[in-house]
Motif scaffolding. Structure first.
Motif, PDB file in Angstrom:
ATOM      1  N   SER A  19       0.671  -1.104   0.075  1.00 17.43           N
ATOM      2  CA  SER A  19       0.085   0.075   0.025  1.00 17.43           C
ATOM      3  C   SER A  19       0.824   1.305  -0.101  1.00 17.43           C
ATOM      4  CB  SER A  19      -1.058   0.067   1.397  1.00 17.43           C
ATOM      5  OG  SER A  19      -1.797  -1.238   1.032  1.00 17.43           O
ATOM      6  N   ILE A  20       1.897   1.308   0.794  1.00 14.42           N
ATOM      7  CA  ILE A  20       2.653   2.365   0.974  1.00 14.42           C
ATOM      8  C   ILE A  20       3.460   2.527  -0.395  1.00 14.42           C
ATOM      9  CG2 ILE A  20       4.911   3.303   1.738  1.00 14.42           C
ATOM     10  CD1 ILE A  20       3.976   1.844   4.513  1.00 14.42           C
ATOM     11  N   PHE A  21       3.878   1.635  -1.117  1.00 15.46           N
ATOM     12  CA  PHE A  21       4.608   1.521  -2.457  1.00 15.46           C
ATOM     13  C   PHE A  21       3.503   2.245  -3.425  1.00 15.46           C
ATOM     14  CE2 PHE A  21       5.331  -0.422  -6.623  1.00 15.46           C
ATOM     15  CZ  PHE A  21       6.653   0.097  -6.748  1.00 15.46           C
ATOM     16  N   LEU A  22       2.366   1.677  -3.464  1.00 18.31           N
ATOM     17  CA  LEU A  22       1.470   2.252  -4.374  1.00 18.31           C
ATOM     18  C   LEU A  22       0.983   3.575  -4.300  1.00 18.31           C
ATOM     19  CD1 LEU A  22      -0.610   1.131  -6.635  1.00 18.31           C
ATOM     20  CD2 LEU A  22      -2.274   0.727  -4.681  1.00 18.31           C
ATOM     21  N   ILE A  23       1.122   4.060  -2.846  1.00 20.70           N
ATOM     22  CA  ILE A  23       0.514   5.337  -2.542  1.00 20.70           C
ATOM     23  C   ILE A  23       1.761   6.343  -3.227  1.00 20.70           C
ATOM     24  CG2 ILE A  23       0.455   7.236  -0.757  1.00 20.70           C
ATOM     25  CD1 ILE A  23      -1.195   5.029   0.554  1.00 20.70           C
ATOM     26  N   LEU A  24       3.160   5.971  -2.942  1.00 16.92           N
ATOM     27  CA  LEU A  24       4.477   6.562  -3.320  1.00 16.92           C
ATOM     28  C   LEU A  24       4.134   6.704  -4.947  1.00 16.92           C
ATOM     29  CD1 LEU A  24       7.023   5.366  -0.698  1.00 16.92           C
ATOM     30  CD2 LEU A  24       6.159   7.722  -1.099  1.00 16.92           C
ATOM     31  N   ALA A  25       3.787   5.529  -5.610  1.00 15.05           N
ATOM     32  CA  ALA A  25       3.994   5.581  -6.895  1.00 15.05           C
ATOM     33  C   ALA A  25       2.910   6.523  -7.622  1.00 15.05           C
ATOM     34  CB  ALA A  25       3.636   4.060  -7.580  1.00 15.05           C
ATOM     35  N   CYS A  26       1.720   6.301  -6.886  1.00 15.37           N
ATOM     36  CA  CYS A  26       0.563   7.228  -7.364  1.00 15.37           C
ATOM     37  C   CYS A  26       0.945   8.705  -7.247  1.00 15.37           C
ATOM     38  CB  CYS A  26      -0.806   6.777  -6.543  1.00 15.37           C
ATOM     39  SG  CYS A  26      -1.275   5.300  -7.083  1.00 15.37           S
ATOM     40  N   THR A  27       1.734   9.216  -6.155  1.00 17.03           N
ATOM     41  CA  THR A  27       2.082  10.477  -5.700  1.00 17.03           C
ATOM     42  C   THR A  27       3.120  10.901  -6.835  1.00 17.03           C
ATOM     43  OG1 THR A  27       1.784  10.096  -3.336  1.00 17.03           O
ATOM     44  CG2 THR A  27       3.161  12.009  -4.263  1.00 17.03           C
ATOM     45  N   LEU A  28       4.257  10.021  -7.261  1.00 17.69           N
ATOM     46  CA  LEU A  28       4.968  10.359  -8.063  1.00 17.69           C
ATOM     47  C   LEU A  28       4.342  10.464  -9.724  1.00 17.69           C
ATOM     48  CD1 LEU A  28       7.931   7.742  -7.335  1.00 17.69           C
ATOM     49  CD2 LEU A  28       8.083  10.465  -7.000  1.00 17.69           C
ATOM     50  N   VAL A  29       3.462   9.554 -10.262  1.00 21.78           N
ATOM     51  CA  VAL A  29       2.753   9.921 -11.318  1.00 21.78           C
ATOM     52  C   VAL A  29       1.961  10.922 -11.363  1.00 21.78           C
ATOM     53  CG1 VAL A  29       1.050   8.737 -12.860  1.00 21.78           C
ATOM     54  CG2 VAL A  29       2.828   7.224 -11.688  1.00 21.78           C
ATOM     55  N   SER A  30       1.321  11.342 -10.239  1.00 22.90           N
ATOM     56  CA  SER A  30       0.410  12.566 -10.312  1.00 22.90           C
ATOM     57  C   SER A  30       1.240  13.710 -10.457  1.00 22.90           C
ATOM     58  CB  SER A  30      -0.353  12.488  -8.962  1.00 22.90           C
ATOM     59  OG  SER A  30      -1.201  11.464  -8.804  1.00 22.90           O
ATOM     60  N   GLY A  31       2.389  13.673  -9.611  1.00 23.71           N
ATOM     61  CA  GLY A  31       3.316  14.875  -9.750  1.00 23.71           C
ATOM     62  C   GLY A  31       4.077  15.119 -11.223  1.00 23.71           C
ATOM     63  N   PHE A  32       4.430  13.941 -11.695  1.00 24.14           N
ATOM     64  CA  PHE A  32       4.970  14.106 -12.934  1.00 24.14           C
ATOM     65  C   PHE A  32       3.850  14.558 -14.181  1.00 24.14           C
ATOM     66  CE2 PHE A  32       5.743  12.155 -17.282  1.00 24.14           C
ATOM     67  CZ  PHE A  32       7.008  12.666 -17.484  1.00 24.14           C
ATOM     68  N   ALA A  33       2.547  14.014 -13.853  1.00 23.53           N
ATOM     69  CA  ALA A  33       1.384  14.631 -14.775  1.00 23.53           C
ATOM     70  C   ALA A  33       1.229  16.097 -14.589  1.00 23.53           C
ATOM     71  CB  ALA A  33       0.269  13.853 -14.571  1.00 23.53           C
ATOM     72  N   ILE A  34       1.118  16.512 -13.268  1.00 26.27           N
ATOM     73  CA  ILE A  34       0.939  18.040 -13.063  1.00 26.27           C
ATOM     74  C   ILE A  34       1.885  18.690 -13.630  1.00 26.27           C
ATOM     75  CG2 ILE A  34       0.919  19.627 -11.396  1.00 26.27           C
ATOM     76  CD1 ILE A  34      -0.684  17.557  -9.458  1.00 26.27           C
ATOM     77  N   TYR A  35       3.378  18.439 -13.529  1.00 28.13           N
ATOM     78  CA  TYR A  35       4.388  18.985 -13.922  1.00 28.13           C
ATOM     79  C   TYR A  35       4.198  19.288 -15.711  1.00 28.13           C
ATOM     80  CZ  TYR A  35       9.067  19.876 -15.570  1.00 28.13           C
ATOM     81  OH  TYR A  35      10.366  20.305 -16.444  1.00 28.13           O
ATOM     82  N   LYS A  36       4.261  18.221 -16.509  1.00 27.35           N
ATOM     83  CA  LYS A  36       3.896  17.960 -17.704  1.00 27.35           C
ATOM     84  C   LYS A  36       2.873  18.962 -18.082  1.00 27.35           C
ATOM     85  CE  LYS A  36       6.314  15.945 -20.005  1.00 27.35           C
ATOM     86  NZ  LYS A  36       7.662  16.645 -20.544  1.00 27.35           N
ATOM     87  N   SER A  37       1.654  18.892 -17.296  1.00 29.45           N
ATOM     88  CA  SER A  37       0.578  19.844 -17.764  1.00 29.45           C
ATOM     89  C   SER A  37       0.959  21.316 -17.770  1.00 29.45           C
ATOM     90  CB  SER A  37      -0.635  19.494 -16.848  1.00 29.45           C
ATOM     91  OG  SER A  37      -1.006  18.338 -16.871  1.00 29.45           O
ATOM     92  N   TYR A  38       1.750  21.610 -16.405  1.00 28.02           N
ATOM     93  CA  TYR A  38       2.294  23.018 -16.550  1.00 28.02           C
ATOM     94  C   TYR A  38       3.255  23.329 -17.852  1.00 28.02           C
ATOM     95  CZ  TYR A  38       0.021  24.438 -11.853  1.00 28.02           C
ATOM     96  OH  TYR A  38      -0.779  24.596 -11.050  1.00 28.02           O
ATOM     97  N   GLU A  39       3.905  22.385 -18.100  1.00 28.34           N
ATOM     98  CA  GLU A  39       4.784  22.417 -19.104  1.00 28.34           C
ATOM     99  C   GLU A  39       4.402  22.740 -20.453  1.00 28.34           C
ATOM    100  OE1 GLU A  39       7.603  19.337 -20.454  1.00 28.34           O
ATOM    101  OE2 GLU A  39       9.178  20.556 -19.643  1.00 28.34           O
ATOM    102  N   MET A  40       3.169  21.847 -20.514  1.00 27.64           N
ATOM    103  CA  MET A  40       2.452  22.096 -22.090  1.00 27.64           C
ATOM    104  C   MET A  40       1.582  23.344 -22.082  1.00 27.64           C
ATOM    105  SD  MET A  40       1.139  18.204 -22.324  1.00 27.64           S
ATOM    106  CE  MET A  40       0.139  18.554 -23.697  1.00 27.64           C
ATOM    107  N   VAL A  41       1.132  23.823 -21.023  1.00 25.18           N
ATOM    108  CA  VAL A  41       0.444  25.247 -20.826  1.00 25.18           C
ATOM    109  C   VAL A  41       1.318  26.220 -21.061  1.00 25.18           C
ATOM    110  CG1 VAL A  41      -0.630  26.810 -19.406  1.00 25.18           C
ATOM    111  CG2 VAL A  41      -1.500  24.287 -19.478  1.00 25.18           C
ATOM    112  N   ALA A  42       2.442  26.281 -20.542  1.00 22.32           N
ATOM    113  CA  ALA A  42       3.465  27.316 -21.041  1.00 22.32           C
ATOM    114  C   ALA A  42       4.065  27.362 -22.435  1.00 22.32           C
ATOM    115  CB  ALA A  42       4.689  27.063 -20.050  1.00 22.32           C
ATOM    116  N   SER A  43       4.196  25.907 -22.731  1.00 22.51           N
ATOM    117  CA  SER A  43       4.666  26.181 -24.179  1.00 22.51           C
ATOM    118  C   SER A  43       3.548  26.220 -25.093  1.00 22.51           C
ATOM    119  CB  SER A  43       4.881  24.685 -24.418  1.00 22.51           C
ATOM    120  OG  SER A  43       5.231  24.188 -25.927  1.00 22.51           O
ATOM    121  N   ALA A  44       2.230  26.063 -24.769  1.00 24.55           N
ATOM    122  CA  ALA A  44       1.212  26.661 -25.593  1.00 24.55           C
ATOM    123  C   ALA A  44       1.046  28.387 -25.613  1.00 24.55           C
ATOM    124  CB  ALA A  44      -0.252  25.929 -25.353  1.00 24.55           C
ATOM    125  N   GLN A  45       1.033  28.542 -24.380  1.00 31.53           N
ATOM    126  CA  GLN A  45       0.995  30.276 -24.231  1.00 31.53           C
ATOM    127  C   GLN A  45       2.125  31.033 -24.961  1.00 31.53           C
ATOM    128  OE1 GLN A  45       0.945  30.793 -19.824  1.00 31.53           O
ATOM    129  NE2 GLN A  45      -1.301  30.627 -19.935  1.00 31.53           N
TER     130      GLN A  45
END
Length: 204
Positions: A19-45
């Motif tokens: 469960s701890i591993f799964l939570i950490l993995a989800c956190t990392l995936v979510s953080g990466f997704a948020i980072y890439k989203s901001y990067e894509m928005v900045a690129s689009a702007q």
């Protein structure tokens, strides 16, 4: 019974670890997704699309200081184009002068008034002379403000029987103003004067 409890405890530890591993993995995936989203928005702007002749052209935004030399020289070029490109027609002359006056201060208006008082434009109309200008080079000093410039150009007076070529050298300063439809580069030419407009006596 103790063996069963031990197995339950071991299974619980495995589930807890998983469960701890799964939570950490989800956190990392979510953080990466948020980072890439901001990067894509900045690129689009940073992208600008310009509609020209029914086609969408992509441009990229940037700091104005990176484009000052290009924009300033084009501003100077367009001012000289409108001021010196004339046909023997009152409406054409007035329309071109109106566009030129949007790019410069009262110093350009004084030059226009002086030429008008001397009958320069009347002579163009009466003699059916067209006037053209080609910019040879523009020197611009952006290390001091307002920016000083020198414009070197060739002026042609086109008659039905001949073409007279003149050398044109002008000087002025550029200061920043608000952009508008009439002044897209956001510069204003001031203290503009013609240093040399000698006749090169080249006839074609």
């Amino acid at each position: 019974m103790f063996t069963q409890l031990k197995n339950i405890d071991t299974a619980f530890k495995h589930i807890k670890t998983f469960s701890i591993f799964l939570i950490l993995a989800c956190t990392l995936v979510s953080g990466f997704a948020i980072y890439k989203s901001y990067e894509m928005v900045a690129s689009a702007q940073s992208r600008i699309y310009i509609l020209a002749n029914g086609k969408a052209l992509e441009a990229f935004s940037g700091e104005r200081k990176d484009n000052i030399p290009v924009e300033a020289k084009d501003h100077i070029k367009m001012f000289h184009h409108w001021f010196f490109t004339l046909d023997p027609d009152d409406k054409v002359i007035e329309a071109n002068m109106s566009k030129a006056m949007n790019l410069a201060d009262v110093s350009a208006k004084k030059q226009y008034d002086n030429l008008k008082e001397r009958g320069y434009y009347s002579n163009l109309i009466s003699a059916n002379i067209s006037q053209e200008i080609s910019i040879d080079s523009i020197s611009l000093d952006i290390n001091r403000y307002p920016f000083v410039f020198h414009c070197y150009a060739t002026q042609k007076l086109i008659r039905s029987t001949s073409t007279v070529t003149r050398k044109l050298i002008s000087q002025g300063y550029l200061r920043n103003v608000s952009r508008s439809d009439n002044n897209p580069h956001g510069f204003l030419i001031q203290q503009w004067k013609v240093l040399d407009n000698s006749n090169e006596l080249l006839k074609q």
